[in-house]
Write a protein that holds these residues in place. Sequence first.
Motif, mmCIF file in Angstrom:
data_model
loop_
_atom_site.group_PDB
_atom_site.id
_atom_site.type_symbol
_atom_site.label_atom_id
_atom_site.label_comp_id
_atom_site.label_asym_id
_atom_site.label_seq_id
_atom_site.Cartn_x
_atom_site.Cartn_y
_atom_site.Cartn_z
ATOM 1 N N ALA A 236 0.832 -1.203 0.000
ATOM 2 C CA ALA A 236 0.000 0.000 0.000
ATOM 3 C C ALA A 236 0.866 1.253 0.000
ATOM 4 C CB ALA A 236 -0.930 -0.014 1.221
ATOM 5 N N GLY A 237 1.962 1.222 0.761
ATOM 6 C CA GLY A 237 2.860 2.374 0.802
ATOM 7 C C GLY A 237 3.585 2.601 -0.511
ATOM 8 N N VAL A 238 4.035 1.532 -1.141
ATOM 9 C CA VAL A 238 4.758 1.666 -2.407
ATOM 10 C C VAL A 238 3.845 2.241 -3.487
ATOM 11 C CG1 VAL A 238 5.937 0.422 -4.263
ATOM 12 C CG2 VAL A 238 6.385 -0.189 -1.876
ATOM 13 N N ILE A 239 2.642 1.710 -3.598
ATOM 14 C CA ILE A 239 1.719 2.193 -4.634
ATOM 15 C C ILE A 239 1.351 3.654 -4.393
ATOM 16 C CG2 ILE A 239 -0.546 1.888 -5.688
ATOM 17 C CD1 ILE A 239 1.558 -0.254 -6.424
ATOM 18 N N ALA A 240 1.116 4.007 -3.131
ATOM 19 C CA ALA A 240 0.805 5.405 -2.817
ATOM 20 C C ALA A 240 1.972 6.315 -3.180
ATOM 21 C CB ALA A 240 0.461 5.540 -1.337
ATOM 22 N N ALA A 241 3.196 5.861 -2.915
ATOM 23 C CA ALA A 241 4.377 6.647 -3.270
ATOM 24 C C ALA A 241 4.496 6.800 -4.780
ATOM 25 C CB ALA A 241 5.634 5.989 -2.704
ATOM 26 N N ASN A 257 10.363 6.447 5.296
ATOM 27 C CA ASN A 257 10.310 5.154 5.982
ATOM 28 C C ASN A 257 8.991 4.455 5.671
ATOM 29 O OD1 ASN A 257 12.754 5.544 7.337
ATOM 30 N ND2 ASN A 257 11.783 6.295 9.206
ATOM 31 N N LEU A 258 9.056 3.152 5.391
ATOM 32 C CA LEU A 258 7.864 2.307 5.358
ATOM 33 C C LEU A 258 8.092 1.157 6.328
ATOM 34 C CD1 LEU A 258 6.732 2.030 1.610
ATOM 35 C CD2 LEU A 258 5.937 3.605 3.372
ATOM 36 N N GLY A 259 7.485 1.261 7.486
ATOM 37 C CA GLY A 259 7.595 0.222 8.509
ATOM 38 C C GLY A 259 6.252 0.020 9.170
ATOM 39 N N ALA A 298 10.586 2.116 13.047
ATOM 40 C CA ALA A 298 10.285 3.113 12.018
ATOM 41 C C ALA A 298 9.382 4.221 12.538
ATOM 42 C CB ALA A 298 9.615 2.434 10.824
ATOM 43 N N ASN A 299 9.871 5.445 12.435
ATOM 44 C CA ASN A 299 9.002 6.614 12.565
ATOM 45 C C ASN A 299 8.361 6.817 11.186
ATOM 46 O OD1 ASN A 299 7.960 9.241 12.425
ATOM 47 N ND2 ASN A 299 9.484 10.076 13.815
ATOM 48 N N ILE A 300 7.048 6.667 11.102
ATOM 49 C CA ILE A 300 6.374 6.734 9.800
ATOM 50 C C ILE A 300 5.492 7.982 9.681
ATOM 51 C CG2 ILE A 300 6.465 4.255 9.370
ATOM 52 C CD1 ILE A 300 3.557 4.080 10.335
ATOM 53 N N ALA A 303 5.423 9.382 6.052
ATOM 54 C CA ALA A 303 4.629 8.569 5.124
ATOM 55 C C ALA A 303 3.140 8.689 5.433
ATOM 56 C CB ALA A 303 5.071 7.108 5.194
ATOM 57 N N ARG A 304 2.813 8.786 6.714
ATOM 58 C CA ARG A 304 1.403 8.994 7.076
ATOM 59 C C ARG A 304 0.886 10.307 6.472
ATOM 60 N NH1 ARG A 304 2.286 7.070 12.949
ATOM 61 N NH2 ARG A 304 1.223 5.052 13.023
#
Length: 331
Positions: A236-241, A257-259, A298-300, A303-304
Motif C-alpha cells: 500500500a505504501g509503495v503504490i501510494a508513493a 520510511n515504510l515500517g 520506524a518513525n512513519i 509517510a502517514r
Amino acid sequence: MMTDAPPGPSKTALVTGAAGFIGANVSAALLDRGYSVIGVDNLNDYYDVALKQYRLDGLTGRPGFSFNTLDLANQPAVDEVFEAHPIDLVVHLAAQAGVRYSLQNPDAYIRSNVLGFQSIVENCRYHQPEHLVFASSSSVYGNNNAEWFSETDNTDTPVSLYAATKKSNELVGHSYAKLYGIAMTGLRFFTVYGPAGRPDMAYFDFTRAILENEPIRVFNRGQLMRDFTYIDDILAGVIAACEAPPKDQDVPFRILNLGNNEPVALGYFIETLEQLLGKEAIKEYVDMQPGDVYKTAANIDAARHLLHYHPTTRIEEGLGKFVDWYRAYYE
C-alpha cells in the motif's frame, strides 16, 4: 489486493526485481490499477530460483505484463529496454539483499546495488519518466540509539556493506534529482515479511527449521528487536508513493520510511511462530553476528502525512498468513 481505481489512460511501469518478493507484489498491484508492466530480473541463484519462478507464474500471461531476464549492471541491455518502451514510472526494487552474504561476496553487492542503480538513474536522466521510486533499507540507520528511526537521522555509519550500498543509492539519487530534475522517492523498508517471502530471512528459515526439528540460531541471545512489516502494508505504501511524486522544483527528491511502527522482540516473535506451528523451537543462543543491528523502529509520520500510509497488520496475523502459505507450498 489493491482495489482502487486505475490511473486513467494506460501508463507503463518498469519494475526491476519483478521476480522478487516485493517486486512481484508491486507488479501485480500496478497491473490491477491499469498499468502496463515491464518486469526485469536476473533470476540469480542467491536463493531458490523455483520460488522466483513461482512468483513470476502469478504474473505471466496477465494482460499488460511482459518480462525480460537481464542483469542491470549490463547498462547496454538496460538502455535497450528504455529505448524500446515509453516508460512513465520506474520502480527499482532489484538488489543483492542480505547482510551475512555481503561478508562472503562483496562484489555481488557492488555490481547489483551500485552499478545496477547507476544504469537505472542514467536512463532516467535521458528518458525522463514521471517518477523513479527505489528501494532503500532500514539498514542505513546502523545501530541508531534513537527510540524511533526518522528520515532526518544521521545515516553516515552503516555497519554492513549492504547498508553502505543502499546509502550510496540515496546519495546518487539525490544528486541526479538535483542535476536533472528527476522526480525520485527512496523508500526505506523495515523487515518486510509474508507469503512467498525471501528464504534467507529469519521468519522463513525459523519456520523451516522448527518443522524439520533443526535448531535455530538466536543471535545476540535473543536481545534484538525488529519492526516487522507485512507485505500488504508495504505494498500500500509503495503504490501510494508511486502515484504521488515529490513536487519540489529545486530538488524533487525525498526519502520515506515504510515500517509497521511497532517493533517486536525476537523472543516474542519466536514464541508466536512456535504457537502457530504447534512445535517448540530448538534454540541455540549465540552472539551478535557481524553487520547486524540491535533494533529497528520506524518513525512513519512522514509517510502517514504524504501518502496516508497506515499499516494495520500485527505480527500474529501476518505470521499466521505466512505459515498457512508455507504449509501449502512445501507440504
